[in-house]
Write a protein that holds these residues in place. Structure first.
Motif, short mmCIF file in Angstrom:
data_model
loop_
_atom_site.label_atom_id
_atom_site.label_comp_id
_atom_site.label_asym_id
_atom_site.label_seq_id
_atom_site.Cartn_x
_atom_site.Cartn_y
_atom_site.Cartn_z
N LYS A 1 -18.97 6.79 -35.78
CA LYS A 1 -18.81 7.08 -34.47
C LYS A 1 -18.33 6.20 -33.63
O LYS A 1 -17.51 6.33 -32.69
N SER B 1 -15.15 5.84 -31.35
CA SER B 1 -15.08 5.43 -29.76
C SER B 1 -14.20 4.22 -29.42
O SER B 1 -13.56 4.30 -28.50
N ILE C 1 -19.41 -1.89 -28.28
CA ILE C 1 -18.98 -1.19 -29.66
C ILE C 1 -18.89 -2.70 -30.78
O ILE C 1 -19.18 -2.46 -31.94
#
Length: 211
Positions: free
Chosen positions: A8, A12, A138
């Motif tokens: 995920k 992103s 991230i």
């Protein structure tokens, strides 16, 4: 962190790369149009820079996809080529802008207005700062040096936007004709810096490198 969470985060990161490409496209089109229309060299140069950033962002997109598949893989040819093209484009842009500055100073050209530069710079700063925070989040979660390095590279876009904003505001408030050329020199400086860094990164091979 489990595999699903990791996937995920990588997805992103890919979405942020796609957004960067699309944003730079529209930013470049708007900046070049209004820069030409209003005879604002700083804004025109800023727009040309946005198109170059698209090439760099495409390389980042490919990089993230590659790391997602195999975090230990080496940089591929597309990434290296995109860095080389980016570096050369920044140098060519800088040369063209420098020539234009000389012509503007010689002819005493002044922008018609710099309002568009103020608006575009404010939008760009908001978008780029958001991208920086997103990429940093991230990158830290994934412990990814390349993604964190990409976030640091985005800071240069913020600096360019600040140069555009300051030069445009000063011109609008004072009507000081040389401000456009001064702002353009700031864009040239940052472009040369980015061009040099792009070539340096292109020479580095392996998994541990900065983008």
């Amino acid at each position: 962190m489990n595999k699903d969470q990791e996937d995920k985060l990588y997805k992103s990161a890919i979405l942020l790369s796609i957004f960067t490409i699309i944003f730079n496209l529209f930013e470049g089109l708007a900046s070049v149009y209004f820069g030409y229309k209003d005879e604002t060299l700083t804004l025109f140069g800023f727009g040309a820079d946005s198109f170059i950033e698209m090439i760099s962002a495409a390389g980042i997109y490919v990089m993230v996809k590659r790391i997602m598949r195999n975090p230990q893989s080496h940089r591929n040819k597309f990434e290296t080529t995109s860095l080389q093209i980016t570096g050369m484009s920044f140098y060519l842009l800088s040369a063209g802008l420098l020539f234009s500055v000389v012509v503007n100073l010689y002819n005493g050209n002044k922008p018609r207005t710099a309002i568009a530069g103020v608006i575009i710079a404010l939008i760009s700063i908001a978008a780029m700062v958001s991208l920086i925070y997103g990429k940093q989040y991230i990158g830290k979660k994934l412990n990814s040096v390349p993604i964190l390095a990409d976030a640091n590279c985005t800071r240069v876009c913020v600096y360019m936007s600040l140069v555009l904003l300051i030069s445009s505001l000063i011109y609008e408030m004072t009507g000081f004709g040389y401000m456009d050329s001064i702002g353009t020199i700031g864009i040239i400086y940052l472009s040369v810096k980015e061009g040099k860094e792009a070539f340096e990164k292109a020479k580095v091979s392996g998994t541990k490198y900065q983008l």
